[in-house]
Design an enzyme around this catalytic site. Structure first.
Site: not given
Lengths: 137, 542
Positions: B440-441
């Site tokens: 993620y991110h």
């Protein structure tokens, strides 16, 4: 028949091989799975679509090669043994075949309200609760 | 107002002070700040707009409607990693867990020392964080609705001496419906779609949904507008055109789409950094078969954390998933899969997040701007830390009484006890032996810095190369944060909004001054002509 239709028909017959009916769970519905998979693949990347179709062909080829018959005509026990064999293979590529195919198939089945409720996730109750609890800023 | 493509009678051509591409953690705050400052703001969002009534507890449907490419976005490399990204009004904030953490001090220090960003001071950021936290109702997760799963893990981590606590989240009166990642059905999660965007719209901003920005208009080294195309959500076909002429263009499409758009427009490429320096947070996950009902996913999915190993770059954070998602993470099919799924009420889960040391990634232009290619190679050290995080989670689950722990590691898919843990701890993993890894991110692909040769944007978020083109999303963060980044993206965007506001004010001041000068010149000209006429004795000379 378009390529997509061809693969969707094959997928319809593949559903019982990957999702086995067990006691206490609602019956598997290949129509629902196929409809979901069609939408999921359509919304996804062309690369995943191609990979998915390639895995269907690979599954069939491997089954013909190792079991001498089509994967779509395997009796439930043999189908289960074949899937188990692929998942437990030391060759990662073999394990990838049912893993990729399982993504829309499993997701579709366990996305159903009746299946979720049977697993203790009371989606009807939650929907009612959420509707009654609108949070305003 | 929020404009849907089906409500448009034809192509759209219009002007605005600011046009913003993307309505997520970066675009939302910029839209609100500037609209409330009195500027005319247009937001272009590729995804559709949904309200809480549309979120119906079906994870599979949510993946198809709210996520880019139905959640099938992956990095190419070893191992293949799924990087889910939101594509809807609110961007990924609509489908994240709502965790709001500030930038760790050591990361900011690194930005100062290695990227020359000393003018982003801790004090300034803290002021921004505080304002955002108040606006978004950020507070620690309420233990009452934290969920059995998360409480169990935290309690047993504590018994083993591992420190942790409750995560701060942007939620107001959260009841823990457990489906944050598939759209909050009560509107408790203060994602951008229920906070910044409605406020921006109330202040006069217009949000065009279902529209993909394709071209950034540049004249004389300045950004002057954006061209885009609407897409029919049912057929996926491109329909009407949109052209917005604006004084300032803000790119906020996220760390994958933003560099792709720049590359396809062939702008801001001279530093050679666009698309490079991709960092993500690779995540491990464990499932544990418990002796008692855990009752997932009811409860806040990401309510607790264990940060004992944060100095090593390992954060353990809660994660619960509905049946449709758990079903695709199990490494079996057929009877085994169905039987394990039947045990769903007894299965607990937890996740880990790695901040990278020796992994590397980049985004390159794909066959179309819509389909950039993302490459990522998980480094040896990071792979080992991923394994360690899985071992730690398994250890905690066994301490909590787990009968079995399921891991995403080939050869160790099912652990039955401490002996298996020791076996896994001795094993040297190959990259290909971890399957179904997610991350993620995404960050860093248009990094910020003080040197135009090694960075894409200045500390104000304006690009070095194209005046009045700002980038306000995770792509400007120069390094991995090691924590969930939404609050930092918002803080940087709000900060950039201040610079944009100044720029627009000074531009309107310049326009005003130029107008005044022009009027003075005209008056002088007419006076001169009148004097000349008088001197020549023409009509009106009396």
């Amino acid at each position: 028949m378009t390529m997509r239709e061809y693969f969707m028909r094959r997928l319809h017959r593949l559903v019982p091989v990957l999702i086995e009916q067990v006691e206490g769970m609602p019956p598997v519905d290949p129509d629902q799975v196929t409809a979901f998979a069609r939408e999921f693949l359509q919304a996804g990347t062309p690369a995943f679509r191609l990979l998915f179709y390639a895995m269907m062909l690979a599954l069939q080829a491997l089954c013909l090669l190792t079991r001498g018959r089509s994967v779509y005509s395997l009796p439930p026990e043999d189908g289960d043994a074949f899937v188990r064999y692929l998942y437990s293979s030391r060759i990662a590529a073999l394990g990838a075949i049912p893993t990729v195919l399982g993504i829309p198939i499993f997701m579709a089945h366990y996305n159903r309200d009746d299946v979720q409720v049977r697993l203790g996730f009371d989606v009807h109750g939650m929907r009612g609760e959420a509707a009654a609890r609108e949070v305003k800023r | 107002m929020i404009v849907k493509p089906e409500s448009l009678p034809g192509d759209v051509r219009r002007e605005a002070d600011v046009v913003i591409i993307g309505s997520g953690a970066g675009g939302g705050p910029v839209a609100k700040e500037l609209a409330e400052s009195g500027h005319s703001v247009v937001v272009i969002e590729e995804g559709e707009h949904f309200s809480r009534q549309d979120f119906d507890f079906r994870a599979g449907d949510a993946l198809t409607r709210l996520y880019r490419d139905a959640g099938q976005t992956v990095t190419l490399g070893l191992p293949v990693i799924v990087v889910p990204q939101g594509k809807t009004v609110g961007g990924t904030t609509t489908v994240n867990s709502g965790t709001c953490l500030r930038i760790p001090r050591h990361v900011l220090k690194r930005w100062h020392l290695e990227h020359g960003l000393k003018d982003i001071s801790e004090d300034e950021l803290n002021l921004l964080y505080a304002a955002l936290e108040e606006y978004l109702f950020v507070k620690r997760a309420d233990p009452e609705v934290a969920g059995v799963n998360n409480l169990l893990f935290l309690e047993h981590a504590g018994r083993l001496g591992y420190g942790g606590g409750f995560l701060p989240r942007n939620a107001k009166d959260c009841e823990g419906f457990g489906v944050c990642a598939y759209g909050c059905p009560s509107g408790a999660k203060q994602s951008v779609n229920v906070s910044f965007i409605p406020d921006a719209v109330a202040a006069g901003a217009d949000v065009y949904t279902g529209c993909r920005a394709e071209r950034i208009l540049v004249r004389g080294g300045r950004a002057v507008g954006v061209c885009g195309r609407f897409t029919d959500p049912r057929t996926g076909k491109r329909t009407r055109r949109l052209e917005v002429r604006a004084s300032v263009v803000v790119l906020a499409g996220g760390a994958v789409q933003t560099p792709s758009l720049l590359m396809h427009n062939r702008i801001c490429l001279s530093s050679g950094q666009v698309g490079k320096n991709l960092s993500i947070h690779p995540c491990g996950a464990t499932l544990a078969l418990m002796p008692e009902v855990v009752g997932n996913p009811k409860g806040i999915p990401q309510s607790t954390y264990v940060d004992e190993f944060a100095p090593e770059g390992i954060m353990l954070e809660g994660v619960t998933v509905p049946p449709a998602v758990m079903a695709i993470t199990l490494p079996w099919g057929g009877r085994r899969h169905a039987e394990t799924m039947r045990d769903y009420p007894f299965i607990a889960s937890y996740g880990s997040m790695i901040s990278e040391h020796d992994s590397a990634g980049k985004v390159v232009a794909g066959p179309s701007a819509r389909q950039p290619l993302t490459f990522y190679w998980l480094g040896r050290e990071d792979l080992d830390r991923l394994k360690r995080s899985i071992l730690l989670m398994a250890e905690i689950w066994f301490a909590a009484g787990a009968r079995r722990v399921y891991t995403p590691i080939d050869g160790f898919k099912e652990l039955s006890g401490i002996r298996d843990l020791k076996r896994l701890s001795r094993a040297r993993l190959k990259r290909a032996s971890i399957y179904g890894l997610s991350a993620y991110h995404p960050m860093g692909t248009c990094r910020m810095g003080s040197d135009p040769h090694t960075s894409v944007v200045k500390s104000t978020c304006e690009t070095w190369e194209v005046e009045n083109l700002f980038i306000c999303d995770a792509s400007v963060l120069p390094t991995s944060l090691g924590v969930n980044p939404q609050l930092t993206i918002m803080a940087m965007a709000a900060r950039a909004a201040g610079f944009i506001d100044e720029k627009l004010e000074s531009a309107s001041l310049r326009e005003e001054t130029a107008g005044r000068l022009e009027r003075m010149r005209a008056r002088l000209r007419s006076e001169k002509e009148s004097v000349a006429r008088r001197l020549s004795g023409g009509p009106g000379s009396g």
